[in-house]
Each structure stands twice: as structure tokens, then as C-alpha cells.
Design a protein around this motif. Structure first.
Motif, PDB file in Angstrom:
ATOM      1  N   ASP A   1       0.815  -1.214   0.000  1.00  0.00           N
ATOM      2  CA  ASP A   1       0.000   0.000   0.000  1.00  0.00           C
ATOM      3  C   ASP A   1       0.848   1.262   0.000  1.00  0.00           C
ATOM      4  OD1 ASP A   1      -2.491  -1.417   0.140  1.00  0.00           O
ATOM      5  OD2 ASP A   1      -2.076  -1.788   2.253  1.00  0.00           O
ATOM      6  N   VAL A   2       1.936   1.254   0.759  1.00  0.00           N
ATOM      7  CA  VAL A   2       2.774   2.445   0.895  1.00  0.00           C
ATOM      8  C   VAL A   2       4.213   2.018   1.123  1.00  0.00           C
ATOM      9  CG1 VAL A   2       3.290   4.464   2.367  1.00  0.00           C
ATOM     10  CG2 VAL A   2       0.911   3.823   1.940  1.00  0.00           C
ATOM     11  N   ASP A   3       5.136   2.712   0.485  1.00  0.00           N
ATOM     12  CA  ASP A   3       6.564   2.647   0.812  1.00  0.00           C
ATOM     13  C   ASP A   3       7.033   4.096   0.744  1.00  0.00           C
ATOM     14  OD1 ASP A   3       9.291   2.354   1.094  1.00  0.00           O
ATOM     15  OD2 ASP A   3       9.465   0.753  -0.385  1.00  0.00           O
ATOM     16  N   TYR A   4       7.147   4.715   1.920  1.00  0.00           N
ATOM     17  CA  TYR A   4       7.396   6.148   1.997  1.00  0.00           C
ATOM     18  C   TYR A   4       8.605   6.426   2.883  1.00  0.00           C
ATOM     19  CZ  TYR A   4       6.749  11.032   3.333  1.00  0.00           C
ATOM     20  OH  TYR A   4       6.940  12.361   3.570  1.00  0.00           O
TER      21      TYR A   4
ATOM     22  N   HIS B   1       3.924  -0.326   4.246  1.00  0.00           N
ATOM     23  CA  HIS B   1       2.587  -0.723   4.677  1.00  0.00           C
ATOM     24  C   HIS B   1       2.056  -1.792   3.722  1.00  0.00           C
ATOM     25  CE1 HIS B   1      -1.870   0.161   4.683  1.00  0.00           C
ATOM     26  NE2 HIS B   1      -1.652   0.104   5.988  1.00  0.00           N
TER      27      HIS B   1
END
Length: 157
Positions: free
Chosen positions: A30-33, A43
């Protein structure tokens, strides 16, 4: 008031290795920040789940691999075993426990319930009872997952 478990912060030592592992398992990224050199968040959400996992840099002081007994529910444990092994994930054989209801441990662990240890019995639950059959796997850090077959939910679930 409804309370819904949304996210579990998972302790890992190598973010990119964990990311590759959970992609291989089939979780949705969902997220790689990355906000700075001191903060990165990754995430993932398991397919069909409303609860996610999150890990990264600056997320937790819990030692990597400390989590055991993270449950994932599947409707067919045989299919889950075949899919995970087909993806190259090292999983246990399917088992049920001698208590017949809920497995309380992970890889090789001895657990105590009412003063008695539990024991894994090879194979599916004899009646293929919902909530009765399991398999386990660990991520590269040793965080332990239990897959439990649930074909029919208990009332109120």
C-alpha cells in the motif's frame, strides 16, 4: 462503539528484505514512503483483510522477530498450503492440536493451557472442523504467523 483493528506494527531488521518477503507471500503493498534518513514506512495488507501490517525505520523499538502467533484466516488450508509453497514460502505441514480448538504456539513452541502442554498432530482436524486446522510460517526475522482454517464462523462473528 465499533472498534476495528486497523494495523499492526511489525518489528523487522531489514526493511527491503521484509518488503520482498511480504510481496512474495502475496500481501498488497500500500505504501513505501521515506520521509528522512531516520524514517521510512512500508505498509502491506493481506489479501481480503481489513487489518494491515506496517514496518520500517523509526517505527518501533521492539526487537526484530519478537512477534509470534499473528493469525491469518483462510477458508481452505490445503489451498493456502499449496499457494504459499508454490510461491516459495517455507511453511509447516498442516496440523491440528490435541486440544482440538485453538493452537496457542508457533514453531516448536510449548505452550501451557490448564497446566498441560499442547501438541501438534499431523494432518487436518479429523472432522475438518472450522477453526481446527493450521499451518505456520515465519518471516526472515522470525516473526511467526499462524494460518487457521475457518470455514464457518461462530455466531456473532
Amino acid at each position: 462503539m465499533d472498534l476495528k483493528l486497523e494495523m499492526v506494527v511489525l518489528p523487522v531488521s531489514d526493511i527491503d528484505r521484509a518488503k520482498a518477503f511480504y510481496e512474495k507471500v502475496g500481501f498488497r503493498l500500500d505504501v513505501d514512503y521515506t520521509a528522512s534518513d531516520d524514517f521510512r514506512v512500508v505498509h502491506f495488507t493481506p489479501p481480503g483483510s481489513e487489518c494491515s501490517i506496517i514496518f520500517g525505520k523509526g517505527m518501533t523499538d521492539i526487537p526484530a522477530g519478537a512477534f509470534q502467533g499473528l493469525y491469518l484466516i483462510v477458508s481452505d488450508i490445503d489451498e493456502a498450503h499449496a499457494e504459499l509453497t508454490g510461491r516459495g514460502i517455507a511453511v509447516s505441514e498442516i496440523f491440528h492440536d490435541e486440544g482440538g480448538l485453538l493452537h496457542h504456539g508457533h514453531e516448536g513452541g510449548r505452550c501451557v493451557h490448564d497446566g498441560k502442554g499442547q501438541r501438534r498432530i499431523a494432518g487436518l482436524h479429523p472432522e475438518r472442523a472450522s477453526y481446527g486446522s493450521y499451518l505456520t510460517f515465519s518471516d526472515p526475522d522470525g516473526n511467526g504467523w499462524v494460518l487457521q482454517e475457518v470455514s464457518k464462523r461462530l455466531p456473532g462473528r
